[in-house]
Design a protein around this motif. Structure first.
Motif, PDB file in Angstrom:
ATOM      1  N   UNK A 161       0.811  -1.207   0.000  1.00  0.00           N
ATOM      2  CA  UNK A 161       0.000   0.000   0.000  1.00  0.00           C
ATOM      3  C   UNK A 161       0.843   1.256   0.000  1.00  0.00           C
ATOM      4  N   UNK A 162       0.157   2.392  -0.004  1.00  0.00           N
ATOM      5  CA  UNK A 162       0.878   3.650  -0.013  1.00  0.00           C
ATOM      6  C   UNK A 162       0.008   4.810   0.388  1.00  0.00           C
TER       7      UNK A 162
ATOM      8  N   UNK B 241       8.550  -8.990  -2.438  1.00  0.00           N
ATOM      9  CA  UNK B 241       7.373  -9.770  -2.089  1.00  0.00           C
ATOM     10  C   UNK B 241       6.647  -8.938  -1.032  1.00  0.00           C
ATOM     11  N   UNK B 242       5.430  -8.500  -1.343  1.00  0.00           N
ATOM     12  CA  UNK B 242       4.728  -7.516  -0.528  1.00  0.00           C
ATOM     13  C   UNK B 242       3.277  -7.927  -0.335  1.00  0.00           C
ATOM     14  N   UNK B 243       2.628  -7.336   0.655  1.00  0.00           N
ATOM     15  CA  UNK B 243       1.261  -7.732   1.002  1.00  0.00           C
ATOM     16  C   UNK B 243       0.251  -6.646   0.667  1.00  0.00           C
ATOM     17  N   UNK B 244      -0.957  -7.082   0.300  1.00  0.00           N
ATOM     18  CA  UNK B 244      -2.021  -6.166  -0.111  1.00  0.00           C
ATOM     19  C   UNK B 244      -2.964  -5.805   1.026  1.00  0.00           C
TER      20      UNK B 244
ATOM     21  N   UNK C 179       3.025   6.725  -3.497  1.00  0.00           N
ATOM     22  CA  UNK C 179       4.217   6.692  -2.650  1.00  0.00           C
ATOM     23  C   UNK C 179       3.981   5.745  -1.480  1.00  0.00           C
ATOM     24  N   UNK C 180       4.987   4.927  -1.170  1.00  0.00           N
ATOM     25  CA  UNK C 180       4.859   3.991  -0.066  1.00  0.00           C
ATOM     26  C   UNK C 180       6.099   3.132   0.038  1.00  0.00           C
ATOM     27  N   UNK C 181       6.014   2.071   0.845  1.00  0.00           N
ATOM     28  CA  UNK C 181       7.162   1.199   1.066  1.00  0.00           C
ATOM     29  C   UNK C 181       7.609   0.506  -0.215  1.00  0.00           C
ATOM     30  N   UNK C 182       6.654   0.045  -1.023  1.00  0.00           N
ATOM     31  CA  UNK C 182       6.998  -0.641  -2.265  1.00  0.00           C
ATOM     32  C   UNK C 182       7.855   0.255  -3.153  1.00  0.00           C
ATOM     33  N   UNK C 183       7.395   1.451  -3.393  1.00  0.00           N
ATOM     34  CA  UNK C 183       8.127   2.368  -4.260  1.00  0.00           C
ATOM     35  C   UNK C 183       9.462   2.766  -3.642  1.00  0.00           C
ATOM     36  N   UNK C 184       9.499   2.926  -2.327  1.00  0.00           N
ATOM     37  CA  UNK C 184      10.739   3.319  -1.659  1.00  0.00           C
ATOM     38  C   UNK C 184      11.823   2.263  -1.812  1.00  0.00           C
TER      39      UNK C 184
END
Length: 206
Positions: A76-77, A102-105, A87-92
């Motif tokens: 998420x973001x 590998x990330x959670x929704x 913007x969020x952890x994934x993009x960072x």
């Protein structure tokens, strides 16, 4: 079992050392775009234990082939979407140079996620498999839990973003970067997803 307290400072020290594979099992805070770690002391301010997305942007994680963010809502973001996207952890982490995430929704259950990750790593690192990609290994783990009668809320939250290398290719990337082999270069910062944020507890490495 982790022998070092998984505080923000200790995790940052490992990250800046140039890890090639990363597994973070902790609290994911969607609204704050942060990961929460163990407090260094009982009187430490809560904010001091948070690793925020804005801090990750400034890191050099180009040697990190695969990062597993095993926490709630790590895909998420921010609600504010600009021309660069969400913007969020994934993009960072990807901006910092991580090849595969590998990330959670959504919010994930601690026990179910532990089971999923055990099956994921078993499939991904199994030499007999011929070298499954990250997404293929994740599908194997999900299928195993589904076959055991568990519904999607137990296994469906995790997705793969970025490149999708088999274990052998990820290992080669690590060795080419002059780092340790995958099995020796994992950061484990494990916190129980069901405890209070920042509460210390035994850290079990899976």
């Amino acid at each position: 079992r982790c022998r070092t307290a998984q505080t923000k400072a200790n995790v940052l020290a490992r990250l800046t050392a140039g890890v090639t594979h990363l597994h973070l099992a902790t609290h994911g805070l969607l609204e704050e775009q942060a990961l929460a770690f163990e407090r260094a002391a009982s009187g430490e301010a809560r904010d001091a234990s948070l690793l925020r997305a804005r801090e990750i942007y400034g890191m050099d994680l180009r040697r990190c082939g695969v990062a597993v963010l095993s926490a709630c809502n790590t895909a998420g973001g921010s609600k504010d979407i600009n021309s660069d996207g969400v913007a969020g952890l994934q993009r960072a982490f990807m901006a910092a140079g991580v090849h595969t995430l590998v990330i959670s929704l959504w919010h994930v259950d601690d026990a179910s996620t532990k089971q999923l990750m055990e099956s994921f790593y078993a499939a991904w690192c199994d030499d007999a498999s011929g070298g499954l990609s990250v997404s293929a290994a994740l599908r194997v783990a999900m299928a195993k839990m589904r076959a055991a009668g568990l519904g999607p809320r137990h296994w469906g939250a995790f997705v793969v973003a970025g490149l999708d290398p088999p274990a052998a290719a990820a290992e080669a990337l690590a060795l080419a970067a002059g780092e340790q082999p995958a099995g020796q270069a994992v950061v484990e910062a494990v916190l129980c997803a069901n405890c209070e944020e920042g509460e210390a507890q035994p850290a079990t490495v899976w």
